[in-house]
Motif scaffolding. Structure first.
Motif, PDB file in Angstrom:
ATOM      1  N   PHE A   7       0.834  -1.198   0.000  1.00  0.00           N
ATOM      2  CA  PHE A   7       0.000   0.000   0.000  1.00  0.00           C
ATOM      3  C   PHE A   7       0.869   1.248   0.000  1.00  0.00           C
ATOM      4  O   PHE A   7       2.046   1.216   0.382  1.00  0.00           O
ATOM      5  CB  PHE A   7      -0.915   0.016   1.227  1.00  0.00           C
ATOM      6  CG  PHE A   7      -1.885  -1.133   1.287  1.00  0.00           C
ATOM      7  CD1 PHE A   7      -3.138  -1.026   0.700  1.00  0.00           C
ATOM      8  CD2 PHE A   7      -1.545  -2.329   1.919  1.00  0.00           C
ATOM      9  CE1 PHE A   7      -4.040  -2.076   0.758  1.00  0.00           C
ATOM     10  CE2 PHE A   7      -2.444  -3.380   1.974  1.00  0.00           C
ATOM     11  CZ  PHE A   7      -3.691  -3.255   1.388  1.00  0.00           C
ATOM     12  N   ASN A   8       0.265   2.360  -0.406  1.00  0.00           N
ATOM     13  CA  ASN A   8       0.909   3.657  -0.243  1.00  0.00           C
ATOM     14  C   ASN A   8       0.278   4.365   0.955  1.00  0.00           C
ATOM     15  O   ASN A   8      -0.612   3.820   1.618  1.00  0.00           O
ATOM     16  CB  ASN A   8       0.800   4.500  -1.522  1.00  0.00           C
ATOM     17  CG  ASN A   8      -0.644   4.766  -1.926  1.00  0.00           C
ATOM     18  OD1 ASN A   8      -1.575   4.599  -1.127  1.00  0.00           O
ATOM     19  ND2 ASN A   8      -0.846   5.189  -3.159  1.00  0.00           N
ATOM     20  N   THR A   9       0.720   5.567   1.240  1.00  0.00           N
ATOM     21  CA  THR A   9       0.238   6.281   2.427  1.00  0.00           C
ATOM     22  C   THR A   9      -1.213   6.730   2.296  1.00  0.00           C
ATOM     23  O   THR A   9      -1.806   7.179   3.280  1.00  0.00           O
ATOM     24  CB  THR A   9       1.122   7.506   2.707  1.00  0.00           C
ATOM     25  OG1 THR A   9       1.216   8.312   1.517  1.00  0.00           O
ATOM     26  CG2 THR A   9       2.518   7.075   3.125  1.00  0.00           C
ATOM     27  N   SER A  15       1.213  -2.271  -5.544  1.00  0.00           N
ATOM     28  CA  SER A  15       1.913  -3.428  -6.090  1.00  0.00           C
ATOM     29  C   SER A  15       1.705  -4.619  -5.169  1.00  0.00           C
ATOM     30  O   SER A  15       0.913  -4.541  -4.215  1.00  0.00           O
ATOM     31  CB  SER A  15       3.414  -3.141  -6.261  1.00  0.00           C
ATOM     32  OG  SER A  15       4.012  -2.896  -4.998  1.00  0.00           O
ATOM     33  N   GLN A  16       2.410  -5.691  -5.458  1.00  0.00           N
ATOM     34  CA  GLN A  16       2.386  -6.877  -4.606  1.00  0.00           C
ATOM     35  C   GLN A  16       3.810  -7.324  -4.323  1.00  0.00           C
ATOM     36  O   GLN A  16       4.734  -7.030  -5.074  1.00  0.00           O
ATOM     37  CB  GLN A  16       1.592  -8.004  -5.273  1.00  0.00           C
ATOM     38  CG  GLN A  16       0.089  -7.745  -5.329  1.00  0.00           C
ATOM     39  CD  GLN A  16      -0.681  -8.941  -5.845  1.00  0.00           C
ATOM     40  OE1 GLN A  16      -0.214  -9.645  -6.739  1.00  0.00           O
ATOM     41  NE2 GLN A  16      -1.857  -9.177  -5.284  1.00  0.00           N
ATOM     42  N   MET A  17       3.947  -8.031  -3.221  1.00  0.00           N
ATOM     43  CA  MET A  17       5.275  -8.497  -2.814  1.00  0.00           C
ATOM     44  C   MET A  17       5.185  -9.937  -2.323  1.00  0.00           C
ATOM     45  O   MET A  17       4.206 -10.326  -1.676  1.00  0.00           O
ATOM     46  CB  MET A  17       5.831  -7.593  -1.709  1.00  0.00           C
ATOM     47  CG  MET A  17       7.099  -8.110  -1.045  1.00  0.00           C
ATOM     48  SD  MET A  17       7.720  -7.029   0.256  1.00  0.00           S
ATOM     49  CE  MET A  17       8.586  -5.825  -0.728  1.00  0.00           C
ATOM     50  N   GLU A  18       6.216 -10.705  -2.637  1.00  0.00           N
ATOM     51  CA  GLU A  18       6.304 -12.079  -2.155  1.00  0.00           C
ATOM     52  C   GLU A  18       7.114 -12.115  -0.868  1.00  0.00           C
ATOM     53  O   GLU A  18       8.215 -11.544  -0.798  1.00  0.00           O
ATOM     54  CB  GLU A  18       6.953 -12.976  -3.208  1.00  0.00           C
ATOM     55  CG  GLU A  18       6.095 -13.206  -4.449  1.00  0.00           C
ATOM     56  CD  GLU A  18       6.739 -14.183  -5.401  1.00  0.00           C
ATOM     57  OE1 GLU A  18       7.956 -14.451  -5.253  1.00  0.00           O
ATOM     58  OE2 GLU A  18       6.029 -14.696  -6.296  1.00  0.00           O
ATOM     59  N   VAL A 124       0.928  -5.406   7.476  1.00  0.00           N
ATOM     60  CA  VAL A 124       0.722  -4.579   6.292  1.00  0.00           C
ATOM     61  C   VAL A 124       2.084  -4.121   5.786  1.00  0.00           C
ATOM     62  O   VAL A 124       2.966  -3.769   6.577  1.00  0.00           O
ATOM     63  CB  VAL A 124      -0.164  -3.355   6.623  1.00  0.00           C
ATOM     64  CG1 VAL A 124      -0.249  -2.418   5.425  1.00  0.00           C
ATOM     65  CG2 VAL A 124      -1.548  -3.797   7.040  1.00  0.00           C
ATOM     66  N   VAL A 125       2.244  -4.118   4.466  1.00  0.00           N
ATOM     67  CA  VAL A 125       3.475  -3.631   3.847  1.00  0.00           C
ATOM     68  C   VAL A 125       3.194  -2.288   3.182  1.00  0.00           C
ATOM     69  O   VAL A 125       2.227  -2.148   2.428  1.00  0.00           O
ATOM     70  CB  VAL A 125       4.026  -4.634   2.814  1.00  0.00           C
ATOM     71  CG1 VAL A 125       5.297  -4.082   2.167  1.00  0.00           C
ATOM     72  CG2 VAL A 125       4.308  -5.977   3.473  1.00  0.00           C
TER      73      VAL A 125
END
Length: 207
Positions: A7-9, A15-18, A124-125
């Motif tokens: 997520f952004n602020t 995007s997605q992350m593994e 959360v990232v």
């Protein structure tokens, strides 16, 4: 590997992350977490409790009265633990309560704590957090946008704007990735990881 949204602020998915399974998908054993948290709390104990013993009390070493013939119990000097104002016989003295558990156990507990947060959807990232200045209001606005209170925010490196802006928020703690520990992860309900911090954690726990 588990795939999570980044997520952004503004709370938007960008995007997605593994996330590697060897760190974020470990079976949780409460006994391991308990052992490491107990070690951390024991290490934080001050251990400064102290009393004055017979040799520390100020006073004369003169024998109060003769040993025999008075009909009273034999008595030494006025600093005796049996007398008011005398030294303490078996009181506490400064000590360290710290002890260590094996390094492998500490690393495993850290992986378990992170895995538990991911499994409970409490992790959360965030792609990045850039504040224009040291403003608690601006920082709180970001947390409100993410709908995350009682949160531990993990940053990749030193950022005074973020660290100082969060100081007055009682339910928020900012921690650098090198200071990540089991107690703080379990203490706070939510974990927010900045994207650079994820890479730093992977490098620390994958070695």
């Amino acid at each position: 590997m588990a795939v999570v949204d980044v997520f952004n602020t503004n709370g938007e998915t960008v995007s997605q992350m593994e996330l590697p399974d060897e760190i974020f998908n470990v079976s949780v054993k409460p006994s391991v977490l308990h052992a490491v948290v107990t070690m951390q709390l024991a290490s934080r104990r001050s251990g400064t409790a102290s009393v004055k013993r017979r040799g520390d009390v100020k006073g004369s070493t003169r024998k109060l009265f003769r040993q025999k013939g008075t009909g009273r119990a034999r008595r030494g000097d006025i600093k005796s633990p049996l007398l008011r104002g005398g030294g303490v016989a078996f009181g506490p003295s400064p000590r360290s309560y710290a002890y260590k558990v094996p390094k492998k156990v500490r690393r495993l507990a850290l992986k378990m704590a992170l895995s538990s947060k991911l499994q409970e959807n409490e992790l959360v990232v965030l792609d990045r957090m850039e504040l224009e200045g040291i403003k608690t209001k601006a920082f709180a606005r970001v947390m409100d946008t993410l709908d995350r209170r009682n949160t531990l925010l993990i940053i990749g490196e030193k950022d005074e704007k973020i660290e100082l802006s969060s100081r007055n928020l009682p339910d928020i703690k900012v921690l650098r990735s090198e200071g990540l520990n089991v107690y703080d992860i379990l203490k706070y309900k939510n974990i927010v990881l900045l994207e650079p911090a994820v890479k730093a954690i992977e490098g620390r726990l994958s070695a």
